[in-house]
Design an enzyme around this catalytic site. Structure first.
Site, PDB file in Angstrom:
ATOM      1  N   SER A 165       0.299  -9.648  -0.334  1.00 44.65           N
ATOM      2  CA  SER A 165       1.189  -8.500  -0.524  1.00 44.65           C
ATOM      3  C   SER A 165       0.318  -7.273  -0.697  1.00 44.65           C
ATOM      4  O   SER A 165      -0.775  -7.353  -1.269  1.00 44.65           O
ATOM      5  CB  SER A 165       2.056  -8.649  -1.777  1.00 44.65           C
ATOM      6  OG  SER A 165       3.121  -9.521  -1.555  1.00 44.65           O
ATOM      7  N   GLU A 179       2.318  10.928   3.066  1.00 44.02           N
ATOM      8  CA  GLU A 179       3.674  11.043   3.569  1.00 44.02           C
ATOM      9  C   GLU A 179       4.608   9.967   3.027  1.00 44.02           C
ATOM     10  O   GLU A 179       5.769   9.918   3.388  1.00 44.02           O
ATOM     11  CB  GLU A 179       3.651  10.983   5.107  1.00 44.02           C
ATOM     12  CG  GLU A 179       2.806  12.057   5.753  1.00 44.02           C
ATOM     13  CD  GLU A 179       1.291  11.771   5.767  1.00 44.02           C
ATOM     14  OE1 GLU A 179       0.540  12.676   6.150  1.00 44.02           O
ATOM     15  OE2 GLU A 179       0.875  10.647   5.397  1.00 44.02           O
ATOM     16  N   SER A 180       4.172   9.056   2.189  1.00 48.21           N
ATOM     17  CA  SER A 180       4.938   8.034   1.482  1.00 48.21           C
ATOM     18  C   SER A 180       4.159   6.727   1.405  1.00 48.21           C
ATOM     19  O   SER A 180       3.164   6.665   0.703  1.00 48.21           O
ATOM     20  CB  SER A 180       6.335   7.813   2.035  1.00 48.21           C
ATOM     21  OG  SER A 180       7.081   7.069   1.089  1.00 48.21           O
ATOM     22  N   HIS A 206       4.563  -7.975   2.784  1.00 52.15           N
ATOM     23  CA  HIS A 206       4.435  -9.292   2.154  1.00 52.15           C
ATOM     24  C   HIS A 206       4.398 -10.310   3.275  1.00 52.15           C
ATOM     25  O   HIS A 206       5.235 -10.253   4.177  1.00 52.15           O
ATOM     26  CB  HIS A 206       5.573  -9.605   1.188  1.00 52.15           C
ATOM     27  CG  HIS A 206       5.343 -10.884   0.453  1.00 52.15           C
ATOM     28  ND1 HIS A 206       4.460 -10.977  -0.604  1.00 52.15           N
ATOM     29  CD2 HIS A 206       5.811 -12.129   0.658  1.00 52.15           C
ATOM     30  CE1 HIS A 206       4.426 -12.232  -1.035  1.00 52.15           C
ATOM     31  NE2 HIS A 206       5.237 -12.955  -0.281  1.00 52.15           N
ATOM     32  N   CYS A 254       7.683  10.641   5.289  1.00 47.99           N
ATOM     33  CA  CYS A 254       8.395  11.891   5.062  1.00 47.99           C
ATOM     34  C   CYS A 254       7.815  12.953   5.984  1.00 47.99           C
ATOM     35  O   CYS A 254       6.643  12.904   6.340  1.00 47.99           O
ATOM     36  CB  CYS A 254       8.241  12.333   3.611  1.00 47.99           C
ATOM     37  SG  CYS A 254       8.922  11.157   2.445  1.00 47.99           S
TER      38      CYS A 254
END
Length: 126
Positions: free
Chosen positions: A55, A62-63, A68, A83
């Site tokens: 994971s 930008e985010s 996983h 974003c």
């Protein structure tokens, strides 16, 4: 109505076990996917599970990109949330599909932060 970001949820199937179970390769591929999409990478956190699976999150300006893996199933669940207009989350998803040697990817995009213009500072007639 404008939105703040694009969030692609991808089901990546038929992947190579050895890739999905290798924390270093998964991290490298995720970082390169972010760069391929035009993102600016800030931080990464990845964890290797026992007996298998990885994971991780790549934080971008930008985010984020998150993953996983279930190597024993050849499956990876992936989020790519961006974003602004600069980064294309589909470029990252396509890169991941190619580099995990996936046989199939199913993905959908959601617009995030669907806000009336009044909250985005474009119309202030209250």
């Amino acid at each position: 109505m404008k939105h703040l970001g694009r969030h692609v949820l991808a089901e990546i199937c038929g992947c190579d076990f050895d890739i999905l179970n290798d924390i270093n390769r998964v991290e490298e591929i995720m970082v390169n996917a972010a760069l391929e999409a035009g993102a600016e990478v800030r931080e990464c956190v990845f964890h290797k599970f026992s007996p298998q699976g990885v994971s991780g999150v790549v934080v971008i300006s930008e985010s984020h990109l998150a993953i996983h893996t279930w190597p024993e199933l050849g499956y990876a669940a992936v989020d790519v949330f961006t974003c602004g207009e600069k980064v294309n989350p589909w470029d990252a998803c396509n890169y991941l599909t190619d580099h995990f040697n996936a046989k199939q990817t199913t993905a959908k995009e959601m617009k995030r932060g669907m806000m009336p213009e009044v909250y985005l500072g474009e119309a202030v007639n209250l």
